[in-house]
Design an enzyme around this catalytic site. Structure first.
Site, PDB file in Angstrom:
ATOM      1  N   HIS A 250      -1.656   0.878 -14.395  1.00 53.03           N
ATOM      2  CA  HIS A 250      -2.122   2.084 -15.002  1.00 53.03           C
ATOM      3  C   HIS A 250      -0.905   2.842 -15.098  1.00 53.03           C
ATOM      4  O   HIS A 250      -0.809   3.786 -16.139  1.00 53.03           O
ATOM      5  CB  HIS A 250      -3.335   3.036 -14.197  1.00 53.03           C
TER       6      HIS A 250
ATOM      7  N   ASP B 264      -4.206  -4.436 -10.151  1.00 53.68           N
ATOM      8  CA  ASP B 264      -3.499  -2.660 -10.628  1.00 53.68           C
ATOM      9  C   ASP B 264      -1.966  -2.872 -10.850  1.00 53.68           C
ATOM     10  O   ASP B 264      -1.572  -2.638  -9.787  1.00 53.68           O
ATOM     11  CB  ASP B 264      -4.358  -1.607 -10.245  1.00 53.68           C
TER      12      ASP B 264
ATOM     13  N   SER C 249       0.659   6.711  -7.247  1.00 52.82           N
ATOM     14  CA  SER C 249       0.182   5.498  -8.048  1.00 52.82           C
ATOM     15  C   SER C 249       1.206   4.947  -7.842  1.00 52.82           C
ATOM     16  O   SER C 249       2.559   5.619  -8.676  1.00 52.82           O
ATOM     17  CB  SER C 249      -0.049   6.250  -9.562  1.00 52.82           C
TER      18      SER C 249
END
Length: 722
Positions: A86, A222, A648
């Site tokens: 992402h 991810d 992240s």
């Protein structure tokens, strides 16, 4: 009833003052002073110097800010980095088309020549940090106005940064900590040639989609891979064909033995923002105004986009990144509100504030400085409430709408009332870029729905005048207004907009001044400029000043307590242990998930759960290579590290400083950790690095990338293929 209330108050007092294990985002250069003994007691086997050093290569040299808001880490001596899928999503989307749909199908460069340039993408490494509080606050006095204080701080900061980067290619910034009670200098090295190496298909990298976002158990692969390039001297350079892979000072070895319950873990990254020291008044405003109304607006957007994306493959590509961004915050705010309510956050803050007030009144000196602080904050937050509501709709149902935002590109031409060739050419480029990810039918539905929400939920005093026009001219029928808007505006299609730009002259300016879309934006912006902006600025400045004094008071009141500063996108260390949790009564989650769980979720009729056939084949054959543990491929795990947005892509490291995972999310029940941490519920979610390697090697066949990495293993593995 009285007994229940007493028990509640007792529990609030107990949890307010107890030491909270694993809470905190700590400053790397201060680990030796404050944290390393605790880290080593919990299992860490290295030193503070191994984490942060200016004298030798250390872990900080392998961690970077990726783009504008994520973290990434180096995993080879050839500049190869890993971050989240992402985080790389915008770049993957930029390289995608219907013919080359890398979002759906993934992409893998099988040689360095196939690695794709990413204009505008950069990565940033920390060279050093320094406490410069004394220098920054030099000349600041208590008699100064806030404006004078900030001018002095800015002037000092510019000089400090200039000196720190003199005769170097480095960049520098100075960030306030503890609401401006301390200041730190950060010196950075920025690399602008970063190339897209590979990513799995969204059916792996975004598996579970928005349904699973923020949730546990999780099965999302991810991750994405990029490579940093430098010039022949290994220095940062703009993109050039003859640039070479960057040779880093440090990169992470990859641990192949996985994790076990209660293992030490550490997250090293760039958390963006937390607000751990807010007052009860601020939290109450979030719970009653900010979160509910922004959730409502984003729910409308999500519903419309989901239907449109499911119906059309091109629309799905166009709006993929937008949908992800909208839904990410939407779901986070829902979880945050639930968590703050469950934790009795307002009541806990009130207990702290009562103690603070007693301390403030305990001496004449304290009373003079802190005695009226909390009542003042309460009054200001009360005044702020209508403006916060108005701002929520101004943003969510106004300027953030795609076509309204695009209309802003034209403002310079229209307001300056002159033909500027450079501005026109830049606007042509911006128009082409905007319409690449735009669908008029979808956009019209969004504008209609959100303007209706604006009309229904905001007091008329804080509505843009265009809503009064809708009320009077269109009898309150928003759709009748938007039908005319999209029929008459010259800015709602690429063809019409480019026709204006290609034939731009004086009469074009007159047409633009009356264009319905421009008038819509003008109305929304005017509302903000004349009715919201100044009041918000004044009240927020007052809060900032009082919050700084409140923070100063908290530090003085609890001198023996170790306070960690709020996140502000500077490099931080969080540490904890691998552990499951119990989200609700009778439910207990273990600390990891496996490939078997992906197969169990497989549903070809649902886009987010349609498992690729090749992955199912690998599962059925148990063709796991060296990446299995006891016959299973572990996919994700959770731990008690305190993380937030910006973390992240952060490396999750074991006690030896080896990479065991890539951080990508938090459990939904713990999303209130930006404001209040709960050791029993707050868990960061990490991709097990072995699953990423399994996908790279066995799924993608890109084992040349594996060969770049340093894999470390304590225990031998037996490889079986059925």
């Amino acid at each position: 009833m009285k007994i229940q209330k007493f028990l509640l108050v007792f529990l609030i007092i107990l949890t307010t003052f107890q030491t909270k294990a694993d809470e905190g985002m700590w400053i790397p250069m201060l680990l030796e002073k404050y944290n390393i003994a605790d880290m080593q007691e919990k299992g860490f086997k290295l030193t503070a110097e191994d984490i942060y050093s200016v004298n030798q290569a250390s872990m900080k040299d392998a961690v970077m800010i990726f783009g504008r808001g994520c973290t990434g880490e180096l995993i080879s001596n050839q500049g190869l980095l890993i971050t989240n899928h992402h985080c790389g999503y915008g770049q993957i989307q930029a390289h995608s088309s219907v013919e080359h749909d890398y979002l759906t199908n993934g992409y893998w460069a099988m040689s360095k020549e196939q690695e794709l340039a990413c204009p505008g993408l950069n990565v940033t490494f920390l060279i050093r940090m320094e406490d410069v509080s004394t220098q920054v606050l030099n000349g600041v006095t208590s008699e100064m106005s806030e404006e004078e204080r900030q001018k002095t701080i800015k002037k000092n900061s510019v000089e400090i940064a200039k000196t720190a980067t003199a005769e170097t290619h480095y960049e520098a910034s100075i960030k306030p900590f503890y609401y401006g009670n301390e200041y730190y200098l950060f010196v950075y090295e920025v690399f602008n040639d970063v190339r897209y190496v590979g990513s799995p298909p969204s059916a792996i990298g975004k598996f579970g989609g928005d349904t699973d976002n923020w949730m546990w158990p999780r099965h999302t692969g991810d991750f994405s891979l990029f490579r940093i390039y430098a010039n022949q001297d290994n220095q940062p350079a703009e993109y050039a064909a003859d640039n070479v892979p960057y040779q880093p000072k440090k990169y992470f070895a990859i641990a192949m033995d996985g994790v076990k319950k209660d293992d030490f873990t550490m997250v090293f990254g760039y958390p963006y923002k937390t607000e751990e020291y807010l007052t009860s008044y601020a939290i109450q405003q979030k719970l009653e105004i900010d979160n509910p109304h922004r959730i409502k607006a984003r729910q409308k957007k999500i519903d419309i986009l989901t239907l449109a994306m499911n119906a059309d493959a091109k629309v799905r590509i166009q709006y993929a990144a937008k949908h992800a961004g909208i839904s990410n915050a939407w779901k986070k705010w829902i979880g945050e509100s639930k968590g703050l309510t469950r934790m009795h956050a307002v009541e806990k803050k009130e207990v702290l504030e009562k103690r603070f007030q007693e301390w403030a009144n305990s001496t004449p000196e304290n009373k003079k400085k802190y005695g009226s602080l909390l009542p003042q904050l309460k009054t200001i937050y009360t005044k702020l409430t209508p403006y916060r509501l108005a701002y929520a709709y101004y943003y969510e149902a106004g300027v953030s709408l795609d076509i309204v935002s695009y209309a802003g590109y034209w403002e310079k031409l229209i307001t300056e009332k002159k033909i500027d060739t450079n501005t026109v050419e830049n606007l042509k480029k911006a128009t082409t870029g905007f319409y690449k990810n735009y669908n008029a039918t979808t956009d019209k539905k969004l504008v209609t729905s959100l303007l209706q929400l604006y009309y229904d939920n905001v007091d008329a005093n804080y509505q843009p005048t265009i809503l009064l026009t809708i009320k009077n001219k269109y009898k309150g029928h928003v759709k009748a207004y938007t039908d005319q808007l999209y029929l008459k505006s010259k800015l709602v299609s690429e063809e019409k907009a480019m026709n204006l730009l290609n034939n731009f002259n004086g009469s074009t300016l007159k047409k633009l001044e009356k264009d319905p879309l421009y008038l819509l934006r003008k109305s929304i912006v005017a509302l903000y400029d004349f009715k919201i902006k100044d009041s918000l600025l004044v009240l927020n400045n007052q809060i900032d000043l009082l919050q700084r004094t409140y923070m100063e008071g908290l530090l003085a009141m609890d001198k023996d307590k170790l306070f960690y500063p709020d996140a502000n996108q500077t490099l931080r260390v969080a540490y904890g242990k691998v552990n499951g949790y119990e989200p609700i009564d009778g439910v207990s989650y273990k600390h990891y998930t496996t490939l078997e769980g992906i197969i169990e979720k497989d549903n070809p009729e649902i886009y987010d759960y349609d498992v690729p056939d090749q992955l199912k084949t690998l599962y059925n054959k148990k063709d796991y290579g060296q990446y299995a543990e006891n016959g299973e491929v572990h996919v994700c795990f959770i731990a008690s590290n305190h993380t937030t947005g910006g973390n992240s892509g952060s490396p999750v490291l074991n006690a030896n400083g080896d990479l065991i995972g890539v951080n990508f999310d938090r459990c939904w029940e713990g999303t209130m950790s930006d404001i209040m941490y709960d050791k029993d519920q707050c868990r960061n979610i990490a991709l097990d690095i072995r699953y990423a390697l399994f996908i790279i090697d066995k799924f993608a066949g890109a084992d040349h990338l594996i060969k770049e990495m340093s894999l470390v293993r304590k225990n031998p593995v037996e490889i079986k293929v059925e």
